[in-house]
Scaffold this motif. Structure first.
Motif, PDB file in Angstrom:
ATOM      1  N   VAL A  50       0.882  -1.163   0.000  1.00 47.49           N
ATOM      2  CA  VAL A  50       0.000   0.000   0.000  1.00 47.49           C
ATOM      3  C   VAL A  50       0.921   1.215   0.000  1.00 47.49           C
ATOM      4  CG1 VAL A  50      -1.830   1.232   1.229  1.00 47.49           C
ATOM      5  CG2 VAL A  50      -1.696  -1.277   1.358  1.00 47.49           C
ATOM      6  N   GLN A  51       0.784   2.076  -1.007  1.00 49.08           N
ATOM      7  CA  GLN A  51       1.686   3.220  -1.092  1.00 49.08           C
ATOM      8  C   GLN A  51       0.990   4.430  -1.683  1.00 49.08           C
ATOM      9  OE1 GLN A  51       5.049   2.373  -3.585  1.00 49.08           O
ATOM     10  NE2 GLN A  51       3.816   1.595  -5.253  1.00 49.08           N
ATOM     11  N   SER A  82       3.767   4.869  13.920  1.00 47.51           N
ATOM     12  CA  SER A  82       3.235   4.530  12.599  1.00 47.51           C
ATOM     13  C   SER A  82       4.003   3.368  11.978  1.00 47.51           C
ATOM     14  CB  SER A  82       3.320   5.742  11.664  1.00 47.51           C
ATOM     15  OG  SER A  82       2.885   5.391  10.376  1.00 47.51           O
ATOM     16  N   ALA A  83       3.262   2.435  11.414  1.00 46.72           N
ATOM     17  CA  ALA A  83       3.888   1.302  10.736  1.00 46.72           C
ATOM     18  C   ALA A  83       4.260   1.643   9.295  1.00 46.72           C
ATOM     19  CB  ALA A  83       2.947   0.103  10.750  1.00 46.72           C
ATOM     20  N   SER A  84       3.892   2.816   8.840  1.00 50.28           N
ATOM     21  CA  SER A  84       4.206   3.233   7.471  1.00 50.28           C
ATOM     22  C   SER A  84       5.649   3.709   7.386  1.00 50.28           C
ATOM     23  CB  SER A  84       3.280   4.367   7.036  1.00 50.28           C
ATOM     24  OG  SER A  84       1.944   3.940   7.032  1.00 50.28           O
ATOM     25  N   ALA A  85       6.256   3.453   6.247  1.00 52.23           N
ATOM     26  CA  ALA A  85       7.633   3.887   6.012  1.00 52.23           C
ATOM     27  C   ALA A  85       7.648   4.994   4.970  1.00 52.23           C
ATOM     28  CB  ALA A  85       8.476   2.714   5.525  1.00 52.23           C
ATOM     29  N   GLN A  98       4.810   4.053   2.418  1.00 52.37           N
ATOM     30  CA  GLN A  98       4.529   2.655   2.107  1.00 52.37           C
ATOM     31  C   GLN A  98       4.211   1.881   3.382  1.00 52.37           C
ATOM     32  OE1 GLN A  98       8.089   1.266   0.119  1.00 52.37           O
ATOM     33  NE2 GLN A  98       7.300   1.900  -1.873  1.00 52.37           N
ATOM     34  N   THR A  99       3.299   0.946   3.247  1.00 54.58           N
ATOM     35  CA  THR A  99       3.000  -0.014   4.295  1.00 54.58           C
ATOM     36  C   THR A  99       2.520  -1.284   3.606  1.00 54.58           C
ATOM     37  OG1 THR A  99       1.908  -0.287   6.448  1.00 54.58           O
ATOM     38  CG2 THR A  99       0.580   0.689   4.675  1.00 54.58           C
ATOM     39  N   SER A 100       2.189  -2.287   4.359  1.00 56.95           N
ATOM     40  CA  SER A 100       1.750  -3.531   3.731  1.00 56.95           C
ATOM     41  C   SER A 100       0.540  -4.107   4.446  1.00 56.95           C
ATOM     42  CB  SER A 100       2.886  -4.555   3.722  1.00 56.95           C
ATOM     43  OG  SER A 100       3.253  -4.886   5.041  1.00 56.95           O
ATOM     44  N   LEU A 101      -0.126  -4.984   3.737  1.00 56.79           N
ATOM     45  CA  LEU A 101      -1.270  -5.730   4.273  1.00 56.79           C
ATOM     46  C   LEU A 101      -1.006  -7.214   4.052  1.00 56.79           C
ATOM     47  CD1 LEU A 101      -4.403  -3.811   2.931  1.00 56.79           C
ATOM     48  CD2 LEU A 101      -3.880  -4.259   5.317  1.00 56.79           C
ATOM     49  N   GLU A 115      -7.238   4.429   6.155  1.00 61.63           N
ATOM     50  CA  GLU A 115      -7.395   5.578   7.049  1.00 61.63           C
ATOM     51  C   GLU A 115      -6.048   5.988   7.646  1.00 61.63           C
ATOM     52  OE1 GLU A 115      -9.761   6.931  11.100  1.00 61.63           O
ATOM     53  OE2 GLU A 115     -10.420   5.135  10.043  1.00 61.63           O
ATOM     54  N   ARG A 116      -5.252   5.004   8.086  1.00 57.28           N
ATOM     55  CA  ARG A 116      -3.929   5.312   8.652  1.00 57.28           C
ATOM     56  C   ARG A 116      -3.034   5.983   7.621  1.00 57.28           C
ATOM     57  NH1 ARG A 116      -4.108   0.136  10.551  1.00 57.28           N
ATOM     58  NH2 ARG A 116      -2.581  -0.496   9.002  1.00 57.28           N
TER      59      ARG A 116
END
Length: 128
Positions: A50-51, A82-85, A98-101, A115-116
């Protein structure tokens, strides 16, 4: 390319009136959240990427490096919440979040992730 999406993403798309036809061909799904474009694509067998583009970086090297340095400093502190990079694209032309699912994430996890990411983008755009 003919990407297959998990049932939870098919359900989410159906509930939101989103056609996955183009996404199946391209391998990426563009989702609009609060006037932000968030991309979802298969990262590997174990996750979905997710980016979203946060900002374009200036051509001027000094300005670009100053923004990247400020972002790197803040990103280090932000890891605790935050888990996003925050990443710089290979061309050094933009900052991306970027993050992942997980492949079995589910609709609720996707919505929470979107939302995050949208909230994180707002933070970064205001901060930079």
């Amino acid at each position: 390319m003919n990407t297959s999406f998990p049932d939870w993403l098919e359900s989410w798309a159906l509930a939101h009136g989103v056609s996955l036809d183009a996404a199946r061909r391209s391998g990426r799904l563009a989702i609009a959240v609060d006037n932000m474009r968030i991309l979802l694509s298969r990262h590997n067998a174990h996750s979905w990427l997710v980016q979203a583009r946060v900002i374009d970086l200036p051509d001027d090297v000094r300005l670009r490096e100053a923004i990247v340095e400020k972002a790197a400093t803040a990103a280090t502190a932000r890891m605790a919440v935050s888990a996003s990079a925050l990443v710089v694209d290979p061309e050094r032309s933009a900052l991306w979040l970027q993050t992942s699912l997980a492949p079995d994430a589910g609709v609720a996890a996707l919505e929470a992730c979107l939302e995050r990411v949208a909230n994180d983008i707002e933070f970064w755009r205001a901060m930079l």
